[in-house]
Design a protein around this motif. Sequence first.
Motif, mmCIF file in Angstrom:
data_model
loop_
_atom_site.group_PDB
_atom_site.id
_atom_site.type_symbol
_atom_site.label_atom_id
_atom_site.label_comp_id
_atom_site.label_asym_id
_atom_site.label_seq_id
_atom_site.Cartn_x
_atom_site.Cartn_y
_atom_site.Cartn_z
ATOM 1 N N THR A 228 -26.423 -1.695 48.374
ATOM 2 C CA THR A 228 -27.093 -2.123 47.144
ATOM 3 C C THR A 228 -28.384 -2.859 47.434
ATOM 4 O O THR A 228 -29.349 -2.776 46.673
ATOM 5 C CB THR A 228 -26.168 -3.038 46.310
ATOM 6 O OG1 THR A 228 -24.911 -2.402 46.118
ATOM 7 C CG2 THR A 228 -26.777 -3.353 44.941
ATOM 8 N N ALA A 229 -28.428 -3.587 48.564
ATOM 9 C CA ALA A 229 -29.528 -4.511 48.846
ATOM 10 C C ALA A 229 -30.879 -3.829 48.981
ATOM 11 O O ALA A 229 -31.922 -4.484 48.849
ATOM 12 C CB ALA A 229 -29.214 -5.301 50.117
ATOM 13 N N GLY A 230 -30.897 -2.525 49.215
ATOM 14 C CA GLY A 230 -32.163 -1.825 49.376
ATOM 15 C C GLY A 230 -33.056 -1.863 48.158
ATOM 16 O O GLY A 230 -34.255 -1.604 48.265
ATOM 17 N N GLU A 231 -32.509 -2.217 46.993
ATOM 18 C CA GLU A 231 -33.352 -2.318 45.807
ATOM 19 C C GLU A 231 -34.281 -3.533 45.872
ATOM 20 O O GLU A 231 -35.230 -3.626 45.101
ATOM 21 C CB GLU A 231 -32.497 -2.396 44.540
ATOM 22 C CG GLU A 231 -31.657 -3.650 44.420
ATOM 23 C CD GLU A 231 -30.895 -3.705 43.104
ATOM 24 O OE1 GLU A 231 -31.036 -2.778 42.298
ATOM 25 O OE2 GLU A 231 -30.172 -4.696 42.884
ATOM 26 N N LEU B 52 -30.573 3.180 52.299
ATOM 27 C CA LEU B 52 -29.121 3.011 52.226
ATOM 28 C C LEU B 52 -28.639 2.626 50.834
ATOM 29 O O LEU B 52 -27.434 2.547 50.598
ATOM 30 C CB LEU B 52 -28.669 1.922 53.222
ATOM 31 C CG LEU B 52 -29.015 2.137 54.692
ATOM 32 C CD1 LEU B 52 -28.563 0.933 55.510
ATOM 33 C CD2 LEU B 52 -28.370 3.411 55.213
ATOM 34 N N ALA B 53 -29.561 2.407 49.913
ATOM 35 C CA ALA B 53 -29.213 1.820 48.616
ATOM 36 C C ALA B 53 -28.635 2.856 47.652
ATOM 37 O O ALA B 53 -29.188 3.111 46.574
ATOM 38 C CB ALA B 53 -30.432 1.136 48.005
ATOM 39 N N VAL B 54 -27.491 3.434 48.013
ATOM 40 C CA VAL B 54 -26.897 4.472 47.173
ATOM 41 C C VAL B 54 -26.242 3.896 45.922
ATOM 42 O O VAL B 54 -26.031 4.618 44.941
ATOM 43 C CB VAL B 54 -25.865 5.295 47.978
ATOM 44 C CG1 VAL B 54 -26.540 6.042 49.105
ATOM 45 C CG2 VAL B 54 -24.753 4.388 48.529
ATOM 46 N N LEU B 55 -25.898 2.608 45.923
ATOM 47 C CA LEU B 55 -25.306 1.986 44.738
ATOM 48 C C LEU B 55 -26.329 1.254 43.878
ATOM 49 O O LEU B 55 -26.000 0.799 42.783
ATOM 50 C CB LEU B 55 -24.203 0.992 45.145
ATOM 51 C CG LEU B 55 -22.890 1.578 45.656
ATOM 52 C CD1 LEU B 55 -21.873 0.465 45.882
ATOM 53 C CD2 LEU B 55 -22.331 2.608 44.681
ATOM 54 N N ALA B 56 -27.538 1.102 44.383
ATOM 55 C CA ALA B 56 -28.566 0.388 43.626
ATOM 56 C C ALA B 56 -28.941 1.168 42.372
ATOM 57 O O ALA B 56 -29.187 2.379 42.452
ATOM 58 C CB ALA B 56 -29.801 0.164 44.485
#
Length: 366
Positions: free
Chosen positions: A193-196, A204-208
Amino acid sequence: MNLTTVSARFTSRLRAEQVAAKLGIWLGVSFTVAFVTGLFSHFLQHPPAWLLWPSRPVNLYRVTQGLHVIGGIATVPLLLAKLWAVYPKLWQWPPFRSMGHAVERLCVLLLVAGALFQLVTGALNIAYVYPWPFGFLQAHYWTAYVVYGALLIHVANEWAKVRRSLWTRVESPERRRLLFTVAAACGLTALVTAGEAVTPLARLAVLAPRDPRVGSQGAPVNRSAAAAGVVATPDYRLLVTGAVRTPLSLGYADLLKLPQHTVRLPIACVEGWSVECEWTGVRLRDLLRSAGAAPDGFVIVESLERAGYYRTSEIRPPHWSDPLTLLALRINGQTLDADHGFPVRLIAPNRPGVQQTKWVKEVRVI
């Protein structure tokens, strides 16, 4: 089948006091971070009259709101594990044995229900899904007090267990594996998530819910010019009015002739995403000083947008006097497009994105 039988069916050697206490300690830390960063965000957007937030460090809001949203999402596995660990106790019978026990159980109910409400509605909010009739902002804000108050009472009631478990090592390998798995799940959730907000992790932000790399002119757009009903006209004028010695009326060409300054500042959204951009424009303090504004004046920036909760924003002296605060005309070397606020938008350090007013038509000193 009575509640005692139901509770007995959900027994496990992993459901131990020490495991529940360890998970509770982690959850308490997570909720404290969320509560503090949430209050910071709320009061930055709706400050009391006496409160003057600093403009530096420029990334303070970006970091705190990133912690609030990313940490909140990462708390979901932890909360589910904690509820699993104490599930049999939630169904104990009789439900309460005394008035004091009834109050304790009520606090647990408020804590569980409130925590689920905050995480579920928070996740839906950043996804722009609102299947409820109430205002999210007010509900999220006031429920936070209920949840944190219930948490403090619960910690006080369970302090003996917390103290016993705080520094003691979990001896059972199975229970250690459970705690490690929960910690790993939370860490993985944060990582994807942190990639946002953390650019090196963007891939890696697939949940963002938002990718800060995707958007017009290298930055995301939450509200487009079409959605806001804004159309810039050739006769556009920027007005500087209110408690000034010399009111100003400047066309777009006039603004281009003024000294231009370039800064690098993040645009940080309340949804947790953020991205750093290069902005070029006129220093707000220079414009206000040329109009004869008092150095302690409060400033209202008004948008061409006719309706909307954030069509105006207030800028207090620490921010408007900061040389990094601009009425921006360009972003990342390009003239602002309509969705990013053409002809003029505000950009200032340490402010939520919703307060970086787009399509500015008036700067009013009060």
